[in-house]
Design a protein around this motif. Sequence first.
Motif, PDB file in Angstrom:
ATOM      1  N   ARG A  13       0.847  -1.199   0.000  1.00  0.00           N
ATOM      2  CA  ARG A  13       0.000   0.000   0.000  1.00  0.00           C
ATOM      3  C   ARG A  13       0.882   1.250   0.000  1.00  0.00           C
ATOM      4  O   ARG A  13       0.584   2.235  -0.683  1.00  0.00           O
ATOM      5  N   ARG A  14       1.962   1.210   0.766  1.00  0.00           N
ATOM      6  CA  ARG A  14       2.890   2.341   0.770  1.00  0.00           C
ATOM      7  C   ARG A  14       3.502   2.551  -0.617  1.00  0.00           C
ATOM      8  O   ARG A  14       3.649   3.678  -1.066  1.00  0.00           O
ATOM      9  N   PHE A  15       3.874   1.456  -1.251  1.00  0.00           N
ATOM     10  CA  PHE A  15       4.508   1.558  -2.569  1.00  0.00           C
ATOM     11  C   PHE A  15       3.534   1.992  -3.656  1.00  0.00           C
ATOM     12  O   PHE A  15       3.898   2.756  -4.551  1.00  0.00           O
ATOM     13  N   THR A  16       2.313   1.470  -3.622  1.00  0.00           N
ATOM     14  CA  THR A  16       1.384   1.643  -4.738  1.00  0.00           C
ATOM     15  C   THR A  16       0.236   2.611  -4.462  1.00  0.00           C
ATOM     16  O   THR A  16      -0.415   3.062  -5.398  1.00  0.00           O
ATOM     17  N   GLY A  17      -0.055   2.839  -3.187  1.00  0.00           N
ATOM     18  CA  GLY A  17      -1.206   3.675  -2.845  1.00  0.00           C
ATOM     19  C   GLY A  17      -2.521   2.923  -2.885  1.00  0.00           C
ATOM     20  O   GLY A  17      -3.582   3.506  -2.666  1.00  0.00           O
ATOM     21  N   GLY A  61      15.139   4.987  -7.797  1.00  0.00           N
ATOM     22  CA  GLY A  61      15.819   6.072  -7.112  1.00  0.00           C
ATOM     23  C   GLY A  61      14.909   7.169  -6.608  1.00  0.00           C
ATOM     24  O   GLY A  61      15.357   8.064  -5.890  1.00  0.00           O
ATOM     25  N   GLU A  62      13.633   7.104  -6.956  1.00  0.00           N
ATOM     26  CA  GLU A  62      12.697   8.142  -6.527  1.00  0.00           C
ATOM     27  C   GLU A  62      12.379   8.004  -5.042  1.00  0.00           C
ATOM     28  O   GLU A  62      12.302   6.899  -4.501  1.00  0.00           O
ATOM     29  N   THR A  63      12.176   9.128  -4.408  1.00  0.00           N
ATOM     30  CA  THR A  63      11.813   9.162  -2.990  1.00  0.00           C
ATOM     31  C   THR A  63      10.299   9.091  -2.854  1.00  0.00           C
ATOM     32  O   THR A  63       9.565   9.706  -3.629  1.00  0.00           O
ATOM     33  N   PHE A  64       9.857   8.336  -1.901  1.00  0.00           N
ATOM     34  CA  PHE A  64       8.427   8.289  -1.590  1.00  0.00           C
ATOM     35  C   PHE A  64       8.268   8.503  -0.092  1.00  0.00           C
ATOM     36  O   PHE A  64       9.221   8.360   0.676  1.00  0.00           O
ATOM     37  N   ALA A  74      10.414   9.674   4.628  1.00  0.00           N
ATOM     38  CA  ALA A  74      10.699   9.794   3.200  1.00  0.00           C
ATOM     39  C   ALA A  74      12.009   9.071   2.925  1.00  0.00           C
ATOM     40  O   ALA A  74      12.986   9.249   3.658  1.00  0.00           O
ATOM     41  N   GLN A  75      12.004   8.225   1.893  1.00  0.00           N
ATOM     42  CA  GLN A  75      13.223   7.522   1.526  1.00  0.00           C
ATOM     43  C   GLN A  75      13.131   7.061   0.083  1.00  0.00           C
ATOM     44  O   GLN A  75      12.039   6.951  -0.467  1.00  0.00           O
TER      45      GLN A  75
END
Length: 173
Positions: free
Chosen positions: A60-64, A107-110, A122-123
């Motif tokens: 859920r954190r990764f995809t929403g 490499g994107e931060t979420f 955030a990482q």
Amino acid sequence: MDLKPHFAMLAGYNRWANERLYEAARALPDAEYRANRGAFFGSLHGTLNHLLVADRVWMRRFTGSGPIQTRLDEILFEELSALEDARHEEDERIVAYVDLLTDAEFGETFTYRTIVNPRDIAQPLAPALTHFFNHQTHHRGQAHALVTMAAGNAAMPSLDLIQFQRETGIGLA
């Protein structure tokens, strides 16, 4: 560095290891499957439920999208067969998610919110994915020990990553 093959290997390994673990769990008598053996989540039943809860939290954190879990010790399914079906669905979701990631996205931060001590973190995605797969391995190791305590070493096949690599050829080249 191209991270996609590495994470695709880990997603495939995760699915493979879970299939082996659930096969061993199905062979146990229900009382052994549910016996509290002092593991962090008590029993094999509690540990397998936690693994699914945590995977759903991270996905859920990764995809929403996906179920909202509020407790890490939640028992999602009382019956092993229903838990196994949900585990299979989640493993396929993980494989599909990793397959769709682009090199740039690693490499994107979420940003996500923690559950136990709520705060925003955030990482970059790649280190979070590394934790995700490492967490699965950590608790599968506990589950492996719970099966062998209940039924002996012969009841539980190897879950070593190198075994997966040798069987599939993934990660050897």
